[in-house]
Design an enzyme around this catalytic site. Structure first.
Site, PDB file in Angstrom:
ATOM      1  N   GLU A 137      63.361  10.615  57.794  1.00  0.00           N
ATOM      2  CA  GLU A 137      63.196  11.742  57.040  1.00  0.00           C
ATOM      3  C   GLU A 137      62.661  11.259  55.610  1.00  0.00           C
ATOM      4  OE1 GLU A 137      66.705  13.873  56.427  1.00  0.00           O
ATOM      5  OE2 GLU A 137      65.463  15.715  55.771  1.00  0.00           O
ATOM      6  N   ASP A 151      56.057  15.203  68.031  1.00  0.00           N
ATOM      7  CA  ASP A 151      57.076  14.304  67.406  1.00  0.00           C
ATOM      8  C   ASP A 151      57.820  15.345  66.418  1.00  0.00           C
ATOM      9  OD1 ASP A 151      58.716  12.288  66.424  1.00  0.00           O
ATOM     10  OD2 ASP A 151      57.309  11.956  64.763  1.00  0.00           O
ATOM     11  N   SER A 152      59.073  14.908  66.036  1.00  0.00           N
ATOM     12  CA  SER A 152      59.647  15.971  65.123  1.00  0.00           C
ATOM     13  C   SER A 152      59.038  15.829  63.801  1.00  0.00           C
ATOM     14  CB  SER A 152      61.070  15.123  64.544  1.00  0.00           C
ATOM     15  OG  SER A 152      60.857  13.903  64.222  1.00  0.00           O
ATOM     16  N   CYS A 173      58.105  10.444  70.524  1.00  0.00           N
ATOM     17  CA  CYS A 173      59.481  10.587  69.451  1.00  0.00           C
ATOM     18  C   CYS A 173      60.538   9.964  70.446  1.00  0.00           C
ATOM     19  CB  CYS A 173      59.793  12.109  69.385  1.00  0.00           C
ATOM     20  SG  CYS A 173      61.459  12.096  68.488  1.00  0.00           S
ATOM     21  N   ASN A 174      61.156   9.019  70.087  1.00  0.00           N
ATOM     22  CA  ASN A 174      62.212   8.164  70.943  1.00  0.00           C
ATOM     23  C   ASN A 174      63.438   9.031  70.971  1.00  0.00           C
ATOM     24  OD1 ASN A 174      61.479   5.279  71.208  1.00  0.00           O
ATOM     25  ND2 ASN A 174      60.703   5.855  69.202  1.00  0.00           N
ATOM     26  N   THR A 175      63.613   9.910  69.951  1.00  0.00           N
ATOM     27  CA  THR A 175      64.845  10.769  70.134  1.00  0.00           C
ATOM     28  C   THR A 175      64.739  11.712  71.139  1.00  0.00           C
ATOM     29  OG1 THR A 175      65.084  10.244  67.706  1.00  0.00           O
ATOM     30  CG2 THR A 175      66.585  12.120  68.792  1.00  0.00           C
ATOM     31  N   TYR A 184      65.052  15.138  64.121  1.00  0.00           N
ATOM     32  CA  TYR A 184      65.545  15.374  65.367  1.00  0.00           C
ATOM     33  C   TYR A 184      66.740  14.759  65.786  1.00  0.00           C
ATOM     34  CZ  TYR A 184      61.434  17.759  67.751  1.00  0.00           C
ATOM     35  OH  TYR A 184      60.483  18.786  68.172  1.00  0.00           O
ATOM     36  N   GLY A 185      66.817  13.462  64.876  1.00  0.00           N
ATOM     37  CA  GLY A 185      68.217  12.749  65.216  1.00  0.00           C
ATOM     38  C   GLY A 185      69.437  13.243  64.616  1.00  0.00           C
ATOM     39  N   CYS A 230      62.317   3.877  66.637  1.00  0.00           N
ATOM     40  CA  CYS A 230      61.788   5.147  66.133  1.00  0.00           C
ATOM     41  C   CYS A 230      60.335   5.216  65.610  1.00  0.00           C
ATOM     42  CB  CYS A 230      62.674   5.718  64.990  1.00  0.00           C
ATOM     43  SG  CYS A 230      62.149   7.192  64.174  1.00  0.00           S
ATOM     44  N   THR A 231      59.686   6.291  66.157  1.00  0.00           N
ATOM     45  CA  THR A 231      58.122   6.044  65.961  1.00  0.00           C
ATOM     46  C   THR A 231      57.907   6.333  64.184  1.00  0.00           C
ATOM     47  OG1 THR A 231      58.023   8.697  66.363  1.00  0.00           O
ATOM     48  CG2 THR A 231      57.499   7.078  68.001  1.00  0.00           C
ATOM     49  N   HIS A 232      58.885   6.513  63.359  1.00  0.00           N
ATOM     50  CA  HIS A 232      58.692   6.710  61.911  1.00  0.00           C
ATOM     51  C   HIS A 232      58.567   5.500  61.418  1.00  0.00           C
ATOM     52  CE1 HIS A 232      59.382  10.936  62.134  1.00  0.00           C
ATOM     53  NE2 HIS A 232      58.830  11.163  60.966  1.00  0.00           N
TER      54      HIS A 232
END
Ligand code: DGL
Length: 261
Positions: free
Chosen positions: A147, A9-10, A72-74, A41-42, A182-184
């Site tokens: 973030e 992931d980012s 990561c979806n992005t 990443y977004g 979004c995985t966050h």
């Protein structure tokens, strides 16, 4: 078979996916890479994400990964096809749970929280066209949220303010199912749920990805052989990443620094 499954992931959002993967596949080993240097990443250009995705796939393969999960979806929205074409490893990618949401909604309004990059991608548009034509999709981009969750924590003032800005409009639109795209965002699920009517359902795709990974490993003859080991690596400042891992994951784990230029 005894090689680990590479997950990336980012940053540390993908740990919400990793949690589901380890629950379903406790006898596999996992190697998780957080590309913290490039979080979020977004905000990155698509071409950069495609190149970076190939480099990360190569790095995980070089460290012995037998399969790859894009947590990561992005990165999936922009780079999954490029990564699949580039690597010999089986690749499991994830996408916002629009399909289950469109089935579950009772009032025909679903909300999607995701990065702007994900929502603007043609892959997301296709997902909506294929599975959600009959419902109203309220897509809410969430700049800064992933973030802020990592840097300040899910219950920080900064995250609370962003959730007011991004979640309250979904409540106002009457969404009865909200997709965490979004995985966050599962880290902030409590704050998201608090801003929505009680009966609103939140959709997180971790479990679906775990089932898909199991199927892919089985059909490739790669299932099993590990011992539930977990290794972490990051392209960011590792001492800081270790602190964030301890806060989110609830356990202090060593993080290796990976840099390939
Ligand atoms: N966790 C990521 C996702 O699922 C990326 C967030 C970001 O880096 O912008 O989209």
């Amino acid at each position: 078979m005894s090689s680990p499954i590479g997950v990336f992931d980012s940053g540390l959002g993908g740990l919400t996916v990793l949690r589901a993967l380890r629950e379903r596949l406790p006898d596999e080993d996992f190697l998780y890479f957080a590309d913290t240097r490039y979080l979020p990443y977004g905000d990155r250009p698509e071409e950069f994400l495609r190149q970076r995705g190939q480099q990360v796939a190569d790095a995980l393969a070089a460290h012995g990964a037998k399969a790859l999960v894009i947590a990561c979806n992005t990165a999936t929205a922009v780079a999954a096809e490029t990564i699949r074409a580039h690597t010999v490893l089986p690749v499991v990618a994830l996408e916002p749970g629009v399909k289950p949401a469109a089935v579950m909604t009772r009032n025909g309004v679903i909300g999607v929280l995701a990065t702007t990059r994900t929502l603007e991608s043609s892959r997301f548009q296709r997902l909506v066209d294929q599975h959600a034509q009959h419902v109203r999709v309220v897509a809410q981009g969430c700049p800064g949220l992933a973030e802020a969750i990592e840097v300040y924590g899910a219950s920080s003032r900064q995250v609370e303010e962003l959730l007011d800005a991004y979640v309250l409009p979904l409540a106002a639109a009457g969404a009865d199912v909200v997709v965490l795209g979004c995985t966050h965002y599962p880290w902030a699920a409590e704050g998201i749920a608090r801003r929505l009517p009680k009966e609103t359902q939140l959709i997180d795709t971790g479990e679906a990805v775990a089932r898909q990974l199991e199927r892919v490993l089985q059909s490739a003859g790669l299932r099993g052989g590990g011992q539930g080991r977990l290794s972490l690596a990051s392209s960011g400042p590792v001492a800081q990443v270790e602190e964030t891992v301890a806060r989110l994951w609830g356990e202090r784990l060593p993080v290796a620094f990976w840099d390939w230029g």
